[in-house]
Design a protein around this motif. Structure first.
Motif, PDB file in Angstrom:
ATOM      1  N   ARG A   1      83.988  47.155  10.305  1.00 48.85           N
ATOM      2  CA  ARG A   1      84.950  46.557  11.251  1.00 48.85           C
ATOM      3  C   ARG A   1      85.404  47.583  12.281  1.00 48.85           C
ATOM      4  O   ARG A   1      85.527  47.285  13.467  1.00 48.85           O
ATOM      5  CB  ARG A   1      86.164  45.997  10.501  1.00 48.85           C
ATOM      6  N   LYS A   2      85.646  48.810  11.813  1.00 44.13           N
ATOM      7  CA  LYS A   2      86.076  49.872  12.723  1.00 44.13           C
ATOM      8  C   LYS A   2      84.994  50.169  13.756  1.00 44.13           C
ATOM      9  O   LYS A   2      85.280  50.296  14.951  1.00 44.13           O
ATOM     10  CB  LYS A   2      86.415  51.137  11.930  1.00 44.13           C
ATOM     11  N   ILE A   3      83.736  50.263  13.300  1.00 47.75           N
ATOM     12  CA  ILE A   3      82.619  50.530  14.216  1.00 47.75           C
ATOM     13  C   ILE A   3      82.481  49.389  15.226  1.00 47.75           C
ATOM     14  O   ILE A   3      82.310  49.631  16.427  1.00 47.75           O
ATOM     15  CB  ILE A   3      81.305  50.740  13.426  1.00 47.75           C
ATOM     16  N   ARG A   4      82.542  48.144  14.759  1.00 50.17           N
ATOM     17  CA  ARG A   4      82.435  46.989  15.663  1.00 50.17           C
ATOM     18  C   ARG A   4      83.577  46.963  16.679  1.00 50.17           C
ATOM     19  O   ARG A   4      83.368  46.640  17.848  1.00 50.17           O
ATOM     20  CB  ARG A   4      82.397  45.693  14.874  1.00 50.17           C
ATOM     21  N   LYS A   5      84.770  47.309  16.227  1.00 48.59           N
ATOM     22  CA  LYS A   5      85.926  47.339  17.136  1.00 48.59           C
ATOM     23  C   LYS A   5      85.722  48.404  18.212  1.00 48.59           C
ATOM     24  O   LYS A   5      85.999  48.170  19.391  1.00 48.59           O
ATOM     25  CB  LYS A   5      87.209  47.609  16.355  1.00 48.59           C
ATOM     26  N   GLU A   6      85.241  49.573  17.815  1.00 49.57           N
ATOM     27  CA  GLU A   6      84.986  50.643  18.785  1.00 49.57           C
ATOM     28  C   GLU A   6      83.900  50.238  19.777  1.00 49.57           C
ATOM     29  O   GLU A   6      84.022  50.496  20.978  1.00 49.57           O
ATOM     30  CB  GLU A   6      84.594  51.934  18.063  1.00 49.57           C
ATOM     31  N   GLU A   7      82.829  49.587  19.289  1.00 53.23           N
ATOM     32  CA  GLU A   7      81.766  49.118  20.175  1.00 53.23           C
ATOM     33  C   GLU A   7      82.298  48.083  21.163  1.00 53.23           C
ATOM     34  O   GLU A   7      81.965  48.115  22.347  1.00 53.23           O
ATOM     35  CB  GLU A   7      80.617  48.520  19.364  1.00 53.23           C
ATOM     36  N   SER A   8      83.138  47.189  20.652  1.00 54.05           N
ATOM     37  CA  SER A   8      83.727  46.163  21.515  1.00 54.05           C
ATOM     38  C   SER A   8      84.612  46.800  22.583  1.00 54.05           C
ATOM     39  O   SER A   8      84.582  46.404  23.750  1.00 54.05           O
ATOM     40  CB  SER A   8      84.538  45.185  20.664  1.00 54.05           C
ATOM     41  N   GLN A   9      85.376  47.797  22.183  1.00 46.51           N
ATOM     42  CA  GLN A   9      86.254  48.490  23.116  1.00 46.51           C
ATOM     43  C   GLN A   9      85.441  49.240  24.172  1.00 46.51           C
ATOM     44  O   GLN A   9      85.773  49.220  25.360  1.00 46.51           O
ATOM     45  CB  GLN A   9      87.154  49.461  22.346  1.00 46.51           C
ATOM     46  N   GLU A  10      84.356  49.883  23.760  1.00 46.24           N
ATOM     47  CA  GLU A  10      83.491  50.582  24.706  1.00 46.24           C
ATOM     48  C   GLU A  10      82.846  49.607  25.690  1.00 46.24           C
ATOM     49  O   GLU A  10      82.738  49.889  26.879  1.00 46.24           O
ATOM     50  CB  GLU A  10      82.420  51.367  23.958  1.00 46.24           C
ATOM     51  N   THR A  11      82.424  48.457  25.188  1.00 46.09           N
ATOM     52  CA  THR A  11      81.829  47.441  26.058  1.00 46.09           C
ATOM     53  C   THR A  11      82.855  46.948  27.069  1.00 46.09           C
ATOM     54  O   THR A  11      82.548  46.800  28.257  1.00 46.09           O
ATOM     55  CB  THR A  11      81.310  46.255  25.210  1.00 46.09           C
ATOM     56  N   HIS A  12      84.067  46.714  26.593  1.00 47.33           N
ATOM     57  CA  HIS A  12      85.135  46.251  27.485  1.00 47.33           C
ATOM     58  C   HIS A  12      85.421  47.293  28.572  1.00 47.33           C
ATOM     59  O   HIS A  12      85.534  46.957  29.751  1.00 47.33           O
ATOM     60  CB  HIS A  12      86.397  45.960  26.676  1.00 47.33           C
ATOM     61  N   GLU A  13      85.514  48.547  28.181  1.00 51.96           N
ATOM     62  CA  GLU A  13      85.769  49.619  29.151  1.00 51.96           C
ATOM     63  C   GLU A  13      84.626  49.718  30.156  1.00 51.96           C
ATOM     64  O   GLU A  13      84.848  49.940  31.348  1.00 51.96           O
ATOM     65  CB  GLU A  13      85.965  50.950  28.433  1.00 51.96           C
ATOM     66  N   SER A  14      83.407  49.527  29.669  1.00 48.45           N
ATOM     67  CA  SER A  14      82.247  49.568  30.553  1.00 48.45           C
ATOM     68  C   SER A  14      82.328  48.457  31.596  1.00 48.45           C
ATOM     69  O   SER A  14      82.056  48.681  32.781  1.00 48.45           O
ATOM     70  CB  SER A  14      80.971  49.417  29.726  1.00 48.45           C
ATOM     71  N   PHE A  15      82.702  47.253  31.160  1.00 49.76           N
ATOM     72  CA  PHE A  15      82.855  46.134  32.108  1.00 49.76           C
ATOM     73  C   PHE A  15      83.966  46.408  33.110  1.00 49.76           C
ATOM     74  O   PHE A  15      83.826  46.109  34.299  1.00 49.76           O
ATOM     75  CB  PHE A  15      83.129  44.823  31.379  1.00 49.76           C
ATOM     76  N   GLU A  16      85.062  46.973  32.648  1.00 49.10           N
ATOM     77  CA  GLU A  16      86.165  47.281  33.570  1.00 49.10           C
ATOM     78  C   GLU A  16      85.724  48.291  34.629  1.00 49.10           C
ATOM     79  O   GLU A  16      86.053  48.142  35.804  1.00 49.10           O
ATOM     80  CB  GLU A  16      87.380  47.812  32.804  1.00 49.10           C
ATOM     81  N   LEU A  17      84.974  49.308  34.222  1.00 47.04           N
ATOM     82  CA  LEU A  17      84.472  50.292  35.174  1.00 47.04           C
ATOM     83  C   LEU A  17      83.500  49.644  36.163  1.00 47.04           C
ATOM     84  O   LEU A  17      83.529  49.931  37.362  1.00 47.04           O
ATOM     85  CB  LEU A  17      83.790  51.447  34.450  1.00 47.04           C
ATOM     86  N   LYS A  18      82.658  48.763  35.642  1.00 49.81           N
ATOM     87  CA  LYS A  18      81.700  48.057  36.498  1.00 49.81           C
ATOM     88  C   LYS A  18      82.443  47.223  37.532  1.00 49.81           C
ATOM     89  O   LYS A  18      82.120  47.251  38.724  1.00 49.81           O
ATOM     90  CB  LYS A  18      80.795  47.175  35.649  1.00 49.81           C
ATOM     91  N   TRP A  19      83.442  46.469  37.095  1.00 48.99           N
ATOM     92  CA  TRP A  19      84.204  45.603  38.008  1.00 48.99           C
ATOM     93  C   TRP A  19      84.964  46.441  39.034  1.00 48.99           C
ATOM     94  O   TRP A  19      85.049  46.071  40.200  1.00 48.99           O
ATOM     95  CB  TRP A  19      85.155  44.709  37.239  1.00 48.99           C
ATOM     96  N   ALA A  20      85.515  47.557  38.601  1.00 47.16           N
ATOM     97  CA  ALA A  20      86.232  48.437  39.533  1.00 47.16           C
ATOM     98  C   ALA A  20      85.270  48.993  40.581  1.00 47.16           C
ATOM     99  O   ALA A  20      85.598  49.054  41.765  1.00 47.16           O
ATOM    100  CB  ALA A  20      86.915  49.576  38.776  1.00 47.16           C
ATOM    101  N   GLY A  21      84.079  49.375  40.148  1.00 44.96           N
ATOM    102  CA  GLY A  21      83.075  49.870  41.082  1.00 44.96           C
ATOM    103  C   GLY A  21      82.654  48.801  42.076  1.00 44.96           C
ATOM    104  O   GLY A  21      82.496  49.070  43.271  1.00 44.96           O
TER     105      GLY A  21
END
Length: 84
Positions: A14-34
């Motif tokens: 669960r911890k690994i999945r949560k971290e992956e989800s958080q990384e994916t979310h951050e990646s999308f936010e960076l993409k949208w900001a760009g």
């Protein structure tokens, strides 16, 4: 013993999945900001181009008016020289 080990594995998973989800979310936010930054830059460049066209058009109009005045003056001088 097995139940405790399985519980630990599920917690770790669960911890690994949560971290992956958080990384994916951050990646999308960076993409949208760009993408947003690129759109703002594109609009700025379009505005600068529009202003440049306006300036060049105004300058060309002034040059045409000046050329027309010179031609009119020359024509007037030629006409006056023929009258004399």
């Amino acid at each position: 013993f097995r139940n405790a080990e399985a519980s630990e594995q599920r917690t770790l998973l669960r911890k690994i999945r949560k971290e992956e989800s958080q990384e994916t979310h951050e990646s999308f936010e960076l993409k949208w900001a760009g993408e947003k930054d690129a759109e703002v830059h594109k609009r700025q460049m379009e505005e600068e181009r529009r202003v440049s066209f306006q300036f060049r058009n105004a300058e060309a109009s002034e040059q045409r008016a000046l050329l027309q005045k010179i031609q009119n003056d020359e024509s007037q001088e030629t006409h006056e020289s023929f009258e004399l």
